[in-house]
Write an enzyme that holds these catalytic residues in place. Sequence first.
Site, PDB file in Angstrom:
ATOM      1  CB  CYS A 136      -0.945  -0.140   1.355  1.00 27.29           C
ATOM      2  SG  CYS A 136      -2.039   1.495   1.468  1.00 27.29           S
ATOM      3  CB  CYS A 153      -5.376   6.240 -11.575  1.00 27.04           C
ATOM      4  SG  CYS A 153      -5.959   6.319 -10.262  1.00 27.04           S
ATOM      5  CB  CYS A 161      -5.120   3.302   3.254  1.00 27.27           C
ATOM      6  SG  CYS A 161      -3.585   2.832   4.121  1.00 27.27           S
ATOM      7  CB  CYS A 230     -35.902  25.332   2.359  1.00 32.70           C
ATOM      8  SG  CYS A 230     -37.004  25.267   1.093  1.00 32.70           S
ATOM      9  CB  CYS A 249     -38.953  28.575   3.073  1.00 32.40           C
ATOM     10  SG  CYS A 249     -37.789  28.915   1.847  1.00 32.40           S
ATOM     11  CB  CYS A 267     -23.954  38.133  -9.477  1.00 30.99           C
ATOM     12  SG  CYS A 267     -25.650  37.438  -9.922  1.00 30.99           S
ATOM     13  CB  CYS A 294     -32.957  69.882  13.413  1.00 28.64           C
ATOM     14  SG  CYS A 294     -33.955  70.999  12.391  1.00 28.64           S
ATOM     15  CB  CYS A 307     -41.271  59.620   3.796  1.00 29.08           C
ATOM     16  SG  CYS A 307     -41.207  61.113   2.939  1.00 29.08           S
ATOM     17  CG  HIS A 325     -35.224  67.347  -2.540  1.00 26.86           C
ATOM     18  ND1 HIS A 325     -34.914  68.333  -1.759  1.00 26.86           N
ATOM     19  CD2 HIS A 325     -34.458  66.508  -2.406  1.00 26.86           C
ATOM     20  CE1 HIS A 325     -33.806  68.079  -0.981  1.00 26.86           C
ATOM     21  NE2 HIS A 325     -33.409  66.820  -1.413  1.00 26.86           N
TER      22      HIS A 325
END
Length: 500
Positions: A136, A153, A161, A230, A249, A267, A294, A307, A325
């Site tokens: 091994c 392979c 092992c 979920c 959900c 993203c 203020c 707001c 504005h």
Amino acid sequence: MSVDMNSQGSDSNEEDYDPNCEEEEEDEDPGDIEDYYDGVANDVEQQGADAFDPEEYQFTCLTYKESESTLNEHMASLAATLKVSHAVAKLVLVSFHWQISEILERHKSNAAQLLVEARVQPTSSKHAMVHSSHHCAVCMQFVRKENLLSLACQHQFCRSCWEQHCTVLVKDGVGVGVSCMAQDCLLRTPEDFVFPLLPSEELKDKYRRYLFRDYVESHYQLQLCPGADCPMVIQVQEPKARRVQCNRCNEVFCFKCRQMYHAPTDCATIRKWLTKCADDSETANYISAHTKDCPKCNICIEKNGGCNHMVSYFCWMCLGDWKTHGSEYYECSRYKENPDIVNQSQQAQAREALKKYLFYFERWENHNKSLQLEAQTYQRIQEKIQERVMNNLGTWIDWQYLQNAAKLLAKVDSSCFLSLLPGPQQCRYTLQYTYPYAYYMESGPRKKLFEYQQAQLEAEIENLSWKVERADSYDRGDLENQMHIAEQRRRTLLKDFHDT
């Protein structure tokens, strides 16, 4: 206290945006920016209630069994075509993101190379270098031949092992990533090789879950629902950065990145923005506080509604006179860059960069706070409707428009709302995500157009927010008309700037 709402938003559309005036202020070359604005001010009026929805997206919610059946169907079909085992077919599908047409084309041109690229077969050169031994290669113990196991392979290791190798990886949450133990060998182990090596049913169940997770995550048409515990899977025909919602959900997320929905920002950009916000959070702490002085009396004030129009007739964002504005289309939402900054010192450039970031960060945070406050407004409206119904002052249908107006303003998700209106209506939420988009946007005519539409949307949202918070002062027709205009402004912006 009465307020003249005719000074802003939809009630003053006749005061169209004048780009030439703005260009004179900034002493910039207007170029052909006028062409970008032609007809923009009237785009909402030209659209009907059934106008094209840029966020329309077809998707299906699948249960665990339904999605597993879909995966197995693809696997069985491919295994028969490639003449390989079902386990190997799954690894091939994972390597090519379950795009069967691409796999079949590659198989037709070079079948052997397909399996090499899928990491289920070694290259011929590496295969020839392997020599037979009863030792091994991991524990270096002499082992009887029947106790030596290997993949394609031919790298041989003892069963003990292999068992330890697979057990450790599965405990660490590895699914299709279990590979050969030989150094520099990348061959993956098929699931029918791993299952007999796992010592307990508990580990085998974990391995099945991890395999299913990896199969779904590698599939270009599937996404796991990110909701807590979920099991649902979202299926689409064409993967895009679009809004989807789990029917189990009610989690709302972007299909492409499985994060919170972030239109119009893509993203990669929102990921970069959130990373920057996290890295610079300490620097920005002082500006994200919920109190300000203020500008008229210097008393410390706190914003307790969504707001931005303060009762003292100033803007919460820029502390400027609210009356301006209307004509300026929320000039305080547009960052005015210093055109000469490139010729100044590195220190000055660093200060300018921080100033620009804090400008956008404050507005990002402000709309996030407004979303939370408007969710509270929604709950108050629900209670008010319930009270009126109980007092025989109408039915739920009579007062539904109030609930719809609050929904239109706020983020539509399961934590705030139990049901959705037709279409993804979330004006304030969309507006919040316009600021990362603008922060990373290159200067030029297209950015000017975006900032114009952003200002239009913001004006209509603040108008709607003001009216919703004072719903008793406005009749149903006025409120529903403002809802329609705000939603159409949102759609116009997404149609022009949300990547398709």
